[in-house]
Each structure stands twice: as structure tokens, then as C-alpha cells.
Motif scaffolding. Sequence first.
Motif, short mmCIF file in Angstrom:
data_model
loop_
_atom_site.label_atom_id
_atom_site.label_comp_id
_atom_site.label_asym_id
_atom_site.label_seq_id
_atom_site.Cartn_x
_atom_site.Cartn_y
_atom_site.Cartn_z
N THR A 1 0.76 -1.36 0.10
CA THR A 1 0.01 -0.16 0.01
C THR A 1 0.84 1.13 -0.13
OG1 THR A 1 -0.09 -0.10 2.39
CG2 THR A 1 -1.87 -1.20 1.11
N ALA A 2 2.13 1.07 0.17
CA ALA A 2 3.29 2.16 0.14
C ALA A 2 4.39 1.66 -0.28
CB ALA A 2 3.30 2.94 1.26
N LEU A 3 5.39 2.58 -1.02
CA LEU A 3 6.55 2.25 -1.35
C LEU A 3 7.51 3.37 -0.64
CD1 LEU A 3 8.42 0.57 -3.53
CD2 LEU A 3 7.76 2.36 -5.16
N VAL A 4 8.47 2.72 -0.15
CA VAL A 4 9.77 3.46 0.20
C VAL A 4 11.06 2.92 -0.67
CG1 VAL A 4 11.17 4.19 2.07
CG2 VAL A 4 8.85 3.46 2.44
N VAL A 5 11.50 3.99 -1.26
CA VAL A 5 12.68 3.46 -2.16
C VAL A 5 13.93 4.28 -1.62
CG1 VAL A 5 11.46 3.24 -4.43
CG2 VAL A 5 12.30 5.41 -3.93
N THR A 6 14.95 3.67 -1.82
CA THR A 6 16.27 4.47 -1.54
C THR A 6 17.42 4.32 -2.57
OG1 THR A 6 17.86 5.23 0.30
CG2 THR A 6 17.12 2.72 0.16
N ALA A 7 18.32 5.29 -2.92
CA ALA A 7 19.53 5.13 -3.52
C ALA A 7 20.13 6.38 -3.10
CB ALA A 7 19.24 5.14 -5.09
N PRO B 1 1.52 5.35 -2.87
CA PRO B 1 2.20 6.41 -2.32
C PRO B 1 3.68 6.07 -2.33
CG PRO B 1 0.32 6.20 -1.04
CD PRO B 1 0.34 5.07 -2.01
N ALA B 2 4.71 6.74 -2.70
CA ALA B 2 5.97 6.50 -2.64
C ALA B 2 6.85 7.81 -2.18
CB ALA B 2 6.45 6.14 -4.17
N ILE B 3 7.78 7.20 -1.40
CA ILE B 3 8.99 8.45 -0.96
C ILE B 3 10.10 8.14 -1.17
CG2 ILE B 3 7.37 9.53 0.79
CD1 ILE B 3 8.73 8.13 2.98
N ARG B 4 11.19 8.71 -1.17
CA ARG B 4 12.56 8.47 -1.16
C ARG B 4 13.06 8.73 0.22
NH1 ARG B 4 17.09 11.10 -4.66
NH2 ARG B 4 18.98 10.32 -3.69
N VAL B 5 14.17 7.83 0.49
CA VAL B 5 14.58 8.29 1.78
C VAL B 5 16.41 8.36 1.70
CG1 VAL B 5 15.40 7.33 4.38
CG2 VAL B 5 12.82 7.29 3.28
N GLU B 6 17.15 9.01 2.16
CA GLU B 6 18.53 9.15 2.21
C GLU B 6 19.00 9.66 3.45
OE1 GLU B 6 22.25 10.52 1.86
OE2 GLU B 6 20.48 12.40 1.42
#
Lengths: 374, 166
Positions: free
Chosen positions: A41-47, A73-78
Motif C-alpha cells: 500500500t506504500a513504497l519506500v525507495v532508496t538510492a 504513495p512513494a517516498i525516497r529516503v536518504e
Amino acid sequence: MRDVWIAAAAMTRFGRRSETLEDLMADAALEALREAGREPTALVVTAMDPEEFVGEGNFASHMGTYLGLSHVPAIRVETATSSGAAALYAGFALIASGFHNHVLVVGGEKMTHVSTPRVSEIISRVIDPHERSYGATMPALAAIVARAALAKGLITELDMAQVAVKNHANGARNPYAHFQQPVTLEEVMSSRMIADPLRLQHCCPISDGAAAVLLTSDPTGTKLAGMGQGSDYLAVRYRDSLTGFRATQDAAKAAFQMAGFGPERVQVAEIHDAFAPFEILSLEDIGLFPPGKAAKAAQNGELTLEGRLPVNPSGGLKARGHALAATGVAQVVELVWQLTGRALGRQVKASVGLAHSIGGLATNNWVTLVEQVA
Amino acid sequence: MEMVAASRCPDCGWVVAPPVRICPRHPVEMTPVEIAGYGSVLSYTTLTAVPEGFKPPLHIAVVELPGGARIFCHGKETRQLKIGRRVVIEQVDGIFYFAHLGLADRVTMFWKRRGAAPQRTTGAVKSAVKRFLSVYKNPPSGTAPPAENGTRSNEEEQNHRPAEKS
């Protein structure tokens, strides 16, 4: 706060890969989705730096679309080199808070197509500007830490070399590892000097790879029992101690407090050995060994696959490899496989595992506890 | 004696160098100060794999100045360096160098910095002139910085001299 469970864990082999970053991340993500048998139900991506390494921005939406999940819903974390752990933390928070029930966390990095000096330059932007302006690279700062630890008698050159030997021996048994060959003590201790006293074989490689985990609120038996974050000054020169990382100490305290148990229950650990001395110093920062005792435990063979507390059964960053933002996720994938009897060739007996990830030169660190309860 | 620009927190008294606007310990604006350019080596390394713009071997040391501020600096070599060793700091073109060096050492050292050949040569010459002037201004007291032989109050005065008064 709701309990958070792991429904699936997958990763690509780390190493010099010909696939694109998107395909590496898709390989890990699709395998995790197949294993979980449910839609996120949600996406967390990271690069850590897809802008520089592969020239892609708006990365959460980019990957959302590539993975066929643009409706989610997607967020990117760094957080520099601990981005994978930070992404897990974001996913954990989304579920624990009740915002989402199933979150796909996927981390990846693709660097080997870029020249080594250029990769070093991009990575060294995680360092304080004053320190960087003197030519300080990650190996340089790690060497400054190692030199201080050697002078204090916390480690010896032999201890540092043995970390690399042990982790390569483990990597040789891991089909997902970047390096699947053992190294000898002599090879490590005579390898090229990079930043005195650190030699090439004390340092992790530049790797490509991706890893994915599906987190869920539905009990699966594999519980994300605790997560803690710790931080410190960006500038190494501001710190009270050069040889202990406050960011690790605080992260460990928070993770154990959340889990409701202490270091004595940990039976396997994946430690951020980007530089060999960090493995020994971190074991003490986490509290898995009393101050000054980790090197002795390593000398006694307690950290091998057959030892009392196997450390880095995957081969660690040194042998499994360090694909930056993929690493923090890959550490937890290894723990899940170890706790569920799927770590073929390097299986240890454990029901509680710990992962430790260092961001930058220990500016943003994480400790994650995974517990098999069924 | 070379003075190093730093900043001091009006609340907690912490001094950091180079100066920054806000105390890294809490969100309070810092006050500029200058501190004496000598101290002891906290740790050091020699890079054989150097980033773009530098030439190997590159010697880097972390030096703790009086009052506790630490700076990164370059040097000619780290072979005889030990943790705890006292060194003097020299600043040329905004870059810190440690140790007590002869002219030949300076030329080699500046050659390792980034920049075109004329700039490097100028750096070496500036450094030599600076050392000559400092010896001329402060009659030789051996290699030890003045404060080492002085009283404690002298030392403290040197450590936290406000920038506007100097």
C-alpha cells in the motif's frame, strides 16, 4: 504502536553488475512481492546518489512507475551510506503508526560503471567541507579513527586483518556476495596501503546491487522487533571520542529499548565493516561486548560462523559488498534468511539477529533487531 | 605566533575552528575568536590513494588547539609523528600546515596542493617569508611556542582572544 513484521526478503547478487539500477531494484522488488503474495500500500525507495551515479531524479516516482506501482504513495529516503536502514525505518514507521498495512522497501545502487576516482569524489561529499578540503576521503577518516584506536590499544593490525579474513571466508559461502574467494592473513597485511594504517584489504569494495523487504502489519513470525537511530556531528573533529561512535551507541540503546530486550539475546549480527576496524569498535559501541573485549573475542574465534556470536555471516560489507543504499536492506535480508533457515552454506542457529548500519563517517547510524517468534 | 580564526559559543563556551555561524551543540549564534596556532596531534594518516586535486602521498593530521578546537591540516610527512606530539600551525592561503619545517620541506609540501604550478610556488615563498617575519617579530624561543613556557593566565589569554581586539 503496532507490531511490524517481515513478509518477504530478497536481494540481487552484489558485485560488478551489467544491469541498470532500475533493473537491479526491480529484480529484488519483484522477488519480494512474489514471496509475500500481497500488494504493497506504500513504497519506500532508496538510492544514495542516483542523480550523480545514473543521472536520475524524482527517484521515488521514477521507481514507482518502473515497478508498476505508480498508484501507490512513494517516498525516497536518504542518509548517506545508511540509506537502506533509514528506508526500513521509514517503512517501519508507516506501519507502526497505522498509516499503511503493507510497505515495500527497496534499496539499490549502481556505481561500477563510473571511474573509481569519480565514485570516491561523489561518496566523499558525505564528509564535512573543512575536512574534505584537506583531501579527507572516507578511507582517510577511517584511518584517522583506526590510528587512534591502535594507539589506545583497542585493536591491533592483526585484529584488523583477521576481520577481513573472517568475512571473506563467510563471503566464499554466500552466492550473493561480491567476493566469493577467501583471503589469507598475509594477503591482507601485504595489500596496497590506501590510508595508513588501512590497506586495500581492510576496505569494502565498490559494488552494485539491490535488496528489498516487504513489511506488513500481519503477523508472519519474523518480527522487526526494534529499530534505533543515532546521530553525531558531521565533522569528525567535533567529537569527544574518535574511537567510539555516539551514533551507534544511541541507535543501539533505542533499538534495544523498543525491543524490550538487551544485547545478551542477540545470536547473529550483520555489522557495518566498511573498514575492518569498524567491526570491532562497533561491537563494543552496540554493547555486544564490553569496552576493550571485542578484539579478544575475535581472536578467540567467537565471531566465526561456528562461534558464540557469528558476525557478518553474509561476508559483511567487505566480502558481500557495499552497494551503498542497498546495504542496510541487504543486512536485514541476510538476518531473515538466517532466522528462517534459508542461509544455505553459511547457516547459523539463531532466533534474534542484529543489523548495524553506518551513514557517512558515523553521522547517522542505525541498529535493527529482527526476531523469529514462531 | 600564528592565530587561527575560530568561533566560541556564548552559552556553553565551546570553541570550534574554522568559525561557524551556529554552535554545533545547540542553535545559538557563535562569536568570532582567535586562538593560538599550536597544539597536539590527535590522529593522522598518510593517503596513498588521494582524491582529485591532490598528489600522493598526502599527509593529514587532526590537531587539537589550546581550548579544545580541532583542525585538519597538512604536513610534509607523518613518519616521525606520534599521537600527542606538539606541533605548530601555519596558515598560508587559508590552508593549515603543521610542524616546524625547513624551506625545502615547504616547497615539496606546497607542490602537493591543488592548483597550478605558479600558485604552488607562490605558496611556498609566502610560507618562507611568513616564517622569517614571525621569527623576526618573536625572537627565537626554540621550537616551543611561547605559551608553553608561559604562565597559565598567559595561555588562556592567547586561547580566547576576541577577534575584534587583535
